[in-house]
Design a protein around this motif. Structure first.
Motif, PDB file in Angstrom:
ATOM      1  N   ARG A   1       0.807  -1.340  -0.054  1.00 27.42           N
ATOM      2  CA  ARG A   1      -0.037   0.042   0.059  1.00 27.42           C
ATOM      3  C   ARG A   1       0.905   1.026  -0.087  1.00 27.42           C
ATOM      4  NH1 ARG A   1      -4.092  -1.787   4.621  1.00 27.42           N
ATOM      5  NH2 ARG A   1      -5.317  -3.020   3.486  1.00 27.42           N
ATOM      6  N   LYS A   2       2.009   1.212   0.806  1.00 28.72           N
ATOM      7  CA  LYS A   2       2.867   2.272   0.964  1.00 28.72           C
ATOM      8  C   LYS A   2       3.723   2.705  -0.170  1.00 28.72           C
ATOM      9  CE  LYS A   2       5.531   4.878   4.440  1.00 28.72           C
ATOM     10  NZ  LYS A   2       5.966   5.012   5.661  1.00 28.72           N
ATOM     11  N   LEU A   3       4.318   1.513  -0.403  1.00 31.27           N
ATOM     12  CA  LEU A   3       5.730   1.722  -1.480  1.00 31.27           C
ATOM     13  C   LEU A   3       5.093   0.900  -3.046  1.00 31.27           C
ATOM     14  CD1 LEU A   3       8.148   0.732   0.837  1.00 31.27           C
ATOM     15  CD2 LEU A   3       7.590   3.060   0.320  1.00 31.27           C
ATOM     16  N   GLY A   4       4.061   0.599  -3.079  1.00 24.30           N
ATOM     17  CA  GLY A   4       3.695  -0.040  -4.479  1.00 24.30           C
ATOM     18  C   GLY A   4       3.763   0.706  -5.877  1.00 24.30           C
ATOM     19  N   TYR A   5       3.548   1.984  -5.501  1.00 17.76           N
ATOM     20  CA  TYR A   5       3.531   2.548  -6.858  1.00 17.76           C
ATOM     21  C   TYR A   5       5.248   2.908  -7.173  1.00 17.76           C
ATOM     22  CZ  TYR A   5       5.104   6.518  -3.299  1.00 17.76           C
ATOM     23  OH  TYR A   5       5.706   7.321  -2.428  1.00 17.76           O
ATOM     24  N   GLU A   6       6.142   2.687  -6.079  1.00 21.87           N
ATOM     25  CA  GLU A   6       7.511   2.701  -6.496  1.00 21.87           C
ATOM     26  C   GLU A   6       8.279   1.441  -6.905  1.00 21.87           C
ATOM     27  OE1 GLU A   6       9.597   4.307  -2.848  1.00 21.87           O
ATOM     28  OE2 GLU A   6       8.336   5.855  -2.730  1.00 21.87           O
ATOM     29  N   PHE A   7       7.423   0.392  -6.887  1.00 21.55           N
ATOM     30  CA  PHE A   7       7.911  -0.900  -7.325  1.00 21.55           C
ATOM     31  C   PHE A   7       8.279  -0.923  -8.716  1.00 21.55           C
ATOM     32  CE2 PHE A   7       5.801  -3.507  -3.730  1.00 21.55           C
ATOM     33  CZ  PHE A   7       6.722  -2.822  -2.825  1.00 21.55           C
TER      34      PHE A   7
END
Length: 172
Positions: free
Chosen positions: A116-122
């Motif tokens: 949820r927190k970092l998924g957009y950075e993966f």
């Protein structure tokens, strides 16, 4: 990092060590500030993605079927016996299963929070690793033998993760 990761492969009796590994990886994965300085300085790079991927891979080791280690006093020395937690009786199998389930549930929740927190950075590679780890986790959960009921219907053993697949799909 490899040493911490191996903590997830310890026998369930080493619960506190496994919890400590969980806590450290949770801090590193979800909260960027406590990460090692070398990783913080490389934020947004392939090195950070490898770091996250390694944590996911290490988490998956917790879901492997475990052996209960019981110690038996034999004369002056102690002999370590191994017996499977799931499928064969041990002195306290339900307690060990409950602890294992609790640890696995905690890891799934950490993975959900990180997604949820970092998924957009993966990167695509990190998502592929995460998906493979989640499929492996699902396989481990589903491979637990089912116990027959009085009506002949197969059901998961008590203490199994309540709804692991909702957590897994939430990560995606």
């Amino acid at each position: 990092m490899e040493v911490v990761g191996q903590g997830f492969a310890l026998p369930i009796e080493d619960t506190q060590t496994i919890k400590d590994c969980n806590t450290l990886y949770q801090a590193w994965l979800v909260d960027v500030i406590p990460r090692p300085v070398a990783i913080r300085e490389l934020r947004g790079t392939e090195v950070e993605q490898q770091f996250v991927q390694t944590i996911f891979k290490h988490f998956s080791m917790l879901f492997k079927h475990r052996q209960a280690a019981s110690y038996v006093h034999s004369s002056a020395n102690y002999v370590r016996e191994r017996s499977t937690i799931i499928g064969s009786p041990t002195e306290e199998p339900q307690d060990l299963i409950a602890v294992h389930v609790s640890l696995c549930d905690q890891v799934l929740r950490i993975m959900t929070a990180a997604t949820r927190k970092l998924g957009y950075e993966f990167t695509e590679a990190t998502w592929i690793v995460l998906l493979k780890v989640l499929i492996g986790i699902a396989e481990c959960i589903l491979s637990v033998p089912c116990a027959p009921s009085s009506r002949g219907i197969q059901h998961r053993q008590e203490g199994a993760l309540e709804d692991p697949f909702s957590i897994i799909f939430e990560c995606l």
